[in-house]
Enzyme design. Sequence first.
Site, short mmCIF file in Angstrom:
data_model
loop_
_atom_site.label_atom_id
_atom_site.label_comp_id
_atom_site.label_asym_id
_atom_site.label_seq_id
_atom_site.Cartn_x
_atom_site.Cartn_y
_atom_site.Cartn_z
N GLU A 58 0.88 -1.18 0.00
CA GLU A 58 0.00 0.00 0.00
C GLU A 58 0.91 1.23 0.00
OE1 GLU A 58 -3.29 0.52 -0.39
OE2 GLU A 58 -2.46 2.53 -0.41
N SER A 59 0.92 1.93 -1.13
CA SER A 59 1.91 3.01 -1.30
C SER A 59 1.76 4.10 -0.24
CB SER A 59 1.80 3.61 -2.70
OG SER A 59 0.49 4.05 -2.97
N CYS A 89 4.43 -2.53 -8.40
CA CYS A 89 3.08 -2.15 -7.99
C CYS A 89 3.12 -0.91 -7.08
CB CYS A 89 2.37 -3.35 -7.36
SG CYS A 89 0.59 -3.20 -7.50
N ARG A 118 -3.34 5.49 -9.23
CA ARG A 118 -3.51 4.43 -8.22
C ARG A 118 -4.79 3.67 -8.49
NH1 ARG A 118 -4.19 6.19 -2.52
NH2 ARG A 118 -3.82 4.07 -1.81
N ILE A 146 -2.71 -6.70 -9.08
CA ILE A 146 -3.59 -6.61 -7.91
C ILE A 146 -3.73 -5.13 -7.53
CG2 ILE A 146 -3.91 -7.28 -5.50
CD1 ILE A 146 -1.97 -9.64 -6.06
N ARG A 147 -4.91 -4.59 -7.66
CA ARG A 147 -5.13 -3.15 -7.41
C ARG A 147 -3.97 -2.35 -8.01
NH1 ARG A 147 -5.03 -1.24 -2.41
NH2 ARG A 147 -3.75 -2.96 -1.67
N HIS A 182 2.91 -7.76 -9.98
CA HIS A 182 3.69 -8.35 -8.88
C HIS A 182 4.59 -9.47 -9.41
CE1 HIS A 182 1.92 -6.93 -4.94
NE2 HIS A 182 1.03 -6.44 -5.80
N GLU A 184 6.80 -11.12 -8.01
CA GLU A 184 7.22 -12.10 -7.00
C GLU A 184 6.14 -13.17 -6.78
OE1 GLU A 184 5.78 -9.37 -6.45
OE2 GLU A 184 4.59 -9.45 -4.62
N1 GLN Z 1 -3.18 0.15 -4.88
C1 GLN Z 1 -2.01 -0.02 -4.09
C2 GLN Z 1 -1.43 1.34 -3.70
O1 GLN Z 1 -1.93 2.35 -3.92
C3 GLN Z 1 -0.96 -0.85 -4.78
C4 GLN Z 1 -1.40 -2.28 -4.87
C5 GLN Z 1 -0.31 -3.27 -4.84
O2 GLN Z 1 0.85 -2.97 -4.57
N2 GLN Z 1 -0.69 -4.48 -5.08
O3 GLN Z 1 -0.42 1.40 -3.16
#
Ligand code: GLN
Length: 200
Positions: A58-59, A89, A118, A146-147, A182, A184
């Site tokens: 989560e940034s 990500c 984002r 993923i997101r 991702h 990994e």
């Molecule tokens: N949506 C996340 C963010 O804003 C990033 C998602 C992720 O790293 N899988 O940081």
Amino acid sequence: MVTTQQSGRRCVGVLALQGAFAKHTSMLEDCDPDLEVIEVRTPKQLEMVDGLIIPGGESSTISKLLDLNDLRQPLAERLDAGMPVFGTCAGMILLATEVLDGREDQHSFATIDLSVRRNGYGSQLDSFEADLLIVGLDDPYQAIFIRAPKVEAVGSSVEILASIDDSPALVRSGQRLASSFHPELTNDVRLHRMFLDTCF
Ligand code: GLN
């Protein structure tokens, strides 16, 4: 723990404040048993590494933890000095020059000339996999989003190594790599090797 200089071993780090750092660490170790891999949580540990992965997670949380752990300034200095880095990500968001739909209190390093949105591909439910054709790799690469951040613009210094539906998904700028997915989460180490090739 000993430094690269002391041990003579090549040393890379994985920023380990939050998110998906553990699997990056084991994949780097799988790439090269002689490599020293450090999970970076302190300025001292950052000093020891020759390159760094900034993982997904989560940034906005990672941004906050960089401040709480006194890592923002030393990391900014290493990045400005050209340390090889791979942001994946959330890590891509932290390297971007412009973050759209970010939280007001999150700050990125402006290391790669990218504008990213984002969660640009939607929520967790919209997570998906895609086989990407990547410049420099012979066979397709299974990428897990993923997101994920969506890259909306890149500067002229940025090389696009893979895209999905016309959006860059893997980019390189000098010794800096960033992916919106991702790398990994499969056991395919080809992008970790690509990162190590940029480090040494
Ligand atoms: N949506 C996340 C963010 O804003 C990033 C998602 C992720 O790293 N899988 O940081």
